[in-house]
Motif scaffolding. Structure first.
Motif, PDB file in Angstrom:
ATOM      1  N   LYS A   1      -9.662  26.598 -34.208  1.00  0.00           N
ATOM      2  CA  LYS A   1     -10.370  25.504 -34.887  1.00  0.00           C
ATOM      3  C   LYS A   1     -11.718  25.976 -35.419  1.00  0.00           C
ATOM      4  O   LYS A   1     -12.116  25.629 -36.534  1.00  0.00           O
ATOM      5  N   GLN A   2     -12.417  26.777 -34.627  1.00  0.00           N
ATOM      6  CA  GLN A   2     -13.716  27.303 -35.061  1.00  0.00           C
ATOM      7  C   GLN A   2     -13.550  28.256 -36.236  1.00  0.00           C
ATOM      8  O   GLN A   2     -14.363  28.264 -37.155  1.00  0.00           O
ATOM      9  N   LEU A   3     -12.479  29.061 -36.228  1.00  0.00           N
ATOM     10  CA  LEU A   3     -12.216  29.966 -37.348  1.00  0.00           C
ATOM     11  C   LEU A   3     -12.016  29.177 -38.633  1.00  0.00           C
ATOM     12  O   LEU A   3     -12.588  29.514 -39.675  1.00  0.00           O
ATOM     13  N   ILE A   4     -11.238  28.124 -38.576  1.00  0.00           N
ATOM     14  CA  ILE A   4     -11.005  27.290 -39.758  1.00  0.00           C
ATOM     15  C   ILE A   4     -12.320  26.713 -40.254  1.00  0.00           C
ATOM     16  O   ILE A   4     -12.607  26.736 -41.457  1.00  0.00           O
ATOM     17  N   ASP A   5     -13.143  26.224 -39.334  1.00  0.00           N
ATOM     18  CA  ASP A   5     -14.437  25.663 -39.715  1.00  0.00           C
ATOM     19  C   ASP A   5     -15.330  26.720 -40.363  1.00  0.00           C
ATOM     20  O   ASP A   5     -15.963  26.478 -41.389  1.00  0.00           O
TER      21      ASP A   5
ATOM     22  N   PRO B   1     -15.945  26.578 -49.685  1.00  0.00           N
ATOM     23  CA  PRO B   1     -15.825  25.120 -49.575  1.00  0.00           C
ATOM     24  C   PRO B   1     -14.613  24.506 -50.277  1.00  0.00           C
ATOM     25  O   PRO B   1     -14.425  23.303 -50.220  1.00  0.00           O
ATOM     26  N   ASP B   2     -13.778  25.311 -50.900  1.00  0.00           N
ATOM     27  CA  ASP B   2     -12.575  24.797 -51.536  1.00  0.00           C
ATOM     28  C   ASP B   2     -11.732  24.071 -50.484  1.00  0.00           C
ATOM     29  O   ASP B   2     -11.508  24.573 -49.392  1.00  0.00           O
TER      30      ASP B   2
ATOM     31  N   ALA C   1      -9.180  25.585 -45.731  1.00  0.00           N
ATOM     32  CA  ALA C   1      -8.903  25.224 -44.335  1.00  0.00           C
ATOM     33  C   ALA C   1      -7.403  25.097 -44.097  1.00  0.00           C
ATOM     34  O   ALA C   1      -6.888  25.564 -43.085  1.00  0.00           O
ATOM     35  N   GLY C   2      -6.710  24.472 -45.026  1.00  0.00           N
ATOM     36  CA  GLY C   2      -5.257  24.319 -44.898  1.00  0.00           C
ATOM     37  C   GLY C   2      -4.537  25.647 -44.914  1.00  0.00           C
ATOM     38  O   GLY C   2      -3.578  25.850 -44.167  1.00  0.00           O
ATOM     39  N   LEU C   3      -5.003  26.559 -45.752  1.00  0.00           N
ATOM     40  CA  LEU C   3      -4.397  27.884 -45.828  1.00  0.00           C
ATOM     41  C   LEU C   3      -4.593  28.645 -44.520  1.00  0.00           C
ATOM     42  O   LEU C   3      -3.653  29.235 -43.988  1.00  0.00           O
ATOM     43  N   VAL C   4      -5.804  28.611 -43.985  1.00  0.00           N
ATOM     44  CA  VAL C   4      -6.073  29.303 -42.725  1.00  0.00           C
ATOM     45  C   VAL C   4      -5.235  28.696 -41.604  1.00  0.00           C
ATOM     46  O   VAL C   4      -4.633  29.417 -40.804  1.00  0.00           O
ATOM     47  N   GLU C   5      -5.165  27.378 -41.555  1.00  0.00           N
ATOM     48  CA  GLU C   5      -4.354  26.719 -40.526  1.00  0.00           C
ATOM     49  C   GLU C   5      -2.889  27.120 -40.649  1.00  0.00           C
ATOM     50  O   GLU C   5      -2.225  27.403 -39.644  1.00  0.00           O
ATOM     51  N   MET C   6      -2.385  27.186 -41.866  1.00  0.00           N
ATOM     52  CA  MET C   6      -0.998  27.577 -42.081  1.00  0.00           C
ATOM     53  C   MET C   6      -0.753  29.008 -41.597  1.00  0.00           C
ATOM     54  O   MET C   6       0.254  29.293 -40.933  1.00  0.00           O
ATOM     55  N   LEU C   7      -1.673  29.905 -41.889  1.00  0.00           N
ATOM     56  CA  LEU C   7      -1.524  31.297 -41.456  1.00  0.00           C
ATOM     57  C   LEU C   7      -1.542  31.408 -39.933  1.00  0.00           C
ATOM     58  O   LEU C   7      -0.778  32.187 -39.351  1.00  0.00           O
ATOM     59  N   ILE C   8      -2.404  30.629 -39.288  1.00  0.00           N
ATOM     60  CA  ILE C   8      -2.452  30.634 -37.823  1.00  0.00           C
ATOM     61  C   ILE C   8      -1.127  30.126 -37.264  1.00  0.00           C
ATOM     62  O   ILE C   8      -0.546  30.735 -36.359  1.00  0.00           O
ATOM     63  N   ARG C   9      -0.635  29.029 -37.799  1.00  0.00           N
ATOM     64  CA  ARG C   9       0.629  28.449 -37.306  1.00  0.00           C
ATOM     65  C   ARG C   9       1.814  29.380 -37.558  1.00  0.00           C
ATOM     66  O   ARG C   9       2.778  29.382 -36.785  1.00  0.00           O
ATOM     67  N   MET C  10       1.759  30.177 -38.621  1.00  0.00           N
ATOM     68  CA  MET C  10       2.819  31.138 -38.905  1.00  0.00           C
ATOM     69  C   MET C  10       2.765  32.331 -37.954  1.00  0.00           C
ATOM     70  O   MET C  10       3.736  33.077 -37.837  1.00  0.00           O
TER      71      MET C  10
END
Length: 91
Positions: free
Chosen positions: A8-12, A19-20, A24-33
């Motif tokens: 969560k901190q990495l995404i933040d 700021p695009d 955040a969504g891209l980083v979250e997707m990569l983590i979940r993958m």
């Protein structure tokens, strides 16, 4: 899969760099993958947290103790993140 405090901190942190709204969504997707190395994620987040506190005027040791409390880890782990993994940085 629930995300841990480091992820969560990495995404933040990445969102603040870019700021695009898609970042955040891209980083979250990569983590979940599973393509983000969780150890390096932890190290990066801890290092950035400590460095940010130091930039704001906190002493380094105090900042490292704060990181240990924030991320529920030992001071020794924070010390290892700061001094052993020197190649892991945002900048």
């Amino acid at each position: 899969m629930d995300m841990n405090v480091y992820e969560k901190q990495l995404i933040d942190s990445v969102s603040k760099l870019s700021p695009d709204s898609c970042t955040a969504g891209l980083v979250e997707m990569l983590i979940r993958m599973g393509v983000v190395d969780s150890t390096r994620c932890k190290v990066l987040v801890v290092r950035e947290y400590v460095n940010d506190l130091v930039k704001r005027g906190s002493g380094k040791v105090d900042a490292m103790y704060s990181a240990a409390e924030r991320f529920y880890c030992s001071y020794e782990y924070v010390r290892k993140c700061m001094y052993y993994y020197k190649e892991v940085n945002f900048s």
